[in-house]
Structure formats: structure tokens, C-alpha cells
Design a protein around this motif. Structure first.
Motif, PDB file in Angstrom:
ATOM      1  N   TRP A  82     108.346   8.000  34.943  1.00  9.61           N
ATOM      2  CA  TRP A  82     109.360   7.880  36.000  1.00  9.61           C
ATOM      3  C   TRP A  82     110.012   6.495  35.929  1.00  9.61           C
ATOM      4  N   SER A  83     109.184   5.465  35.830  1.00 10.65           N
ATOM      5  CA  SER A  83     109.707   4.093  35.781  1.00 10.65           C
ATOM      6  C   SER A  83     110.584   3.871  34.554  1.00 10.65           C
ATOM      7  N   ASN A  85     112.312   6.216  32.903  1.00 11.63           N
ATOM      8  CA  ASN A  85     113.534   7.016  32.977  1.00 11.63           C
ATOM      9  C   ASN A  85     114.471   6.587  34.096  1.00 11.63           C
ATOM     10  N   TYR A  86     113.914   6.032  35.162  1.00 11.74           N
ATOM     11  CA  TYR A  86     114.719   5.643  36.331  1.00 11.74           C
ATOM     12  C   TYR A  86     114.428   4.185  36.673  1.00 11.74           C
ATOM     13  N   ARG A  87     114.922   3.275  35.849  1.00  8.65           N
ATOM     14  CA  ARG A  87     114.617   1.844  36.009  1.00  8.65           C
ATOM     15  C   ARG A  87     115.270   1.201  37.215  1.00  8.65           C
ATOM     16  N   PHE A  91     116.532   6.515  42.609  1.00 15.72           N
ATOM     17  CA  PHE A  91     115.301   7.157  42.167  1.00 15.72           C
ATOM     18  C   PHE A  91     114.145   6.159  42.066  1.00 15.72           C
ATOM     19  N   GLN A  92     114.431   4.935  41.653  1.00 14.18           N
ATOM     20  CA  GLN A  92     113.377   3.910  41.553  1.00 14.18           C
ATOM     21  C   GLN A  92     112.805   3.603  42.931  1.00 14.18           C
TER      22      GLN A  92
END
Length: 95
Positions: A82-83, A85-87, A91-92
Motif C-alpha cells: 500500500w505504501s 503504491n500510494y506514497r 490514499f496514504q
């Protein structure tokens, strides 16, 4: 290195089996899980849960060797993906 860990009722973790292989492949995972299944008498995997890091060879091996087993994803790997892909952005913040 392929490793199988177990957890007891006191939430302690123990290594059940390990092996060093040249590569993580469908073949090596199938071989390892067949040996684990035989050693622990897992039958078709009912009442067993495998937790993995989304390694494709392992997913196929669990399905082939222990078709009745449950499968779950490792939360640490879900968070890492997740981290990655969505830095940034909305979403982060949800993490």
C-alpha cells in the motif's frame, strides 16, 4: 529460504520446517509443502491456515497440496505494498 512457522495457543511462534533452495518457484514450494503435509499429517489442509506475502509460487502450491486450507495475507506486506503504491495523497492518509 522457505520456512513454515507455527503458533501455539499462547501466541508463541515456532519454526516447524525450513529449507534453503536456489529459487522460490512453484516447484520448490510444492516440494516443500508436500514434505510439510506428510510430516504434520495435514491431509487436505482442513483446520490449517497459511499466511503468506503474496508469493505466487506459494499460492499455487497451497492450492495444489492442501486444497481445503485457509489462506490469508500478511498484514506487514499489505501495508508495505500500500505504501509503495500510494506514497502520497488521500490514499496514504487512509493507512
Amino acid at each position: 529460504m522457505l520456512v513454515a512457522m507455527g503458533q501455539d495457543s499462547s501466541n508463541h511462534f515456532y519454526p516447524l520446517a525450513w529449507v534453503v533452495v536456489d529459487k522460490e518457484t512453484k516447484r520448490t514450494w510444492n516440494w516443500f509443502l508436500e514434505l510439510l503435509k506428510h510430516s504434520l499429517d495435514l491431509k487436505s489442509g482442513e483446520n490449517v491456515t497459511f499466511i503468506s506475502d503474496m508469493q505466487k509460487g506459494l499460492l499455487n502450491a497451497v492450492t495444489n497440496v492442501c486444497p481445503q486450507a485457509n489462506h490469508r495475507w500478511c498484514v506487514r506486506h499489505i501495508e508495505a505494498n500500500w505504501s509503495k503504491n500510494y506514497r502520497s495523497g488521500e490514499f496514504q492518509k487512509l493507512l
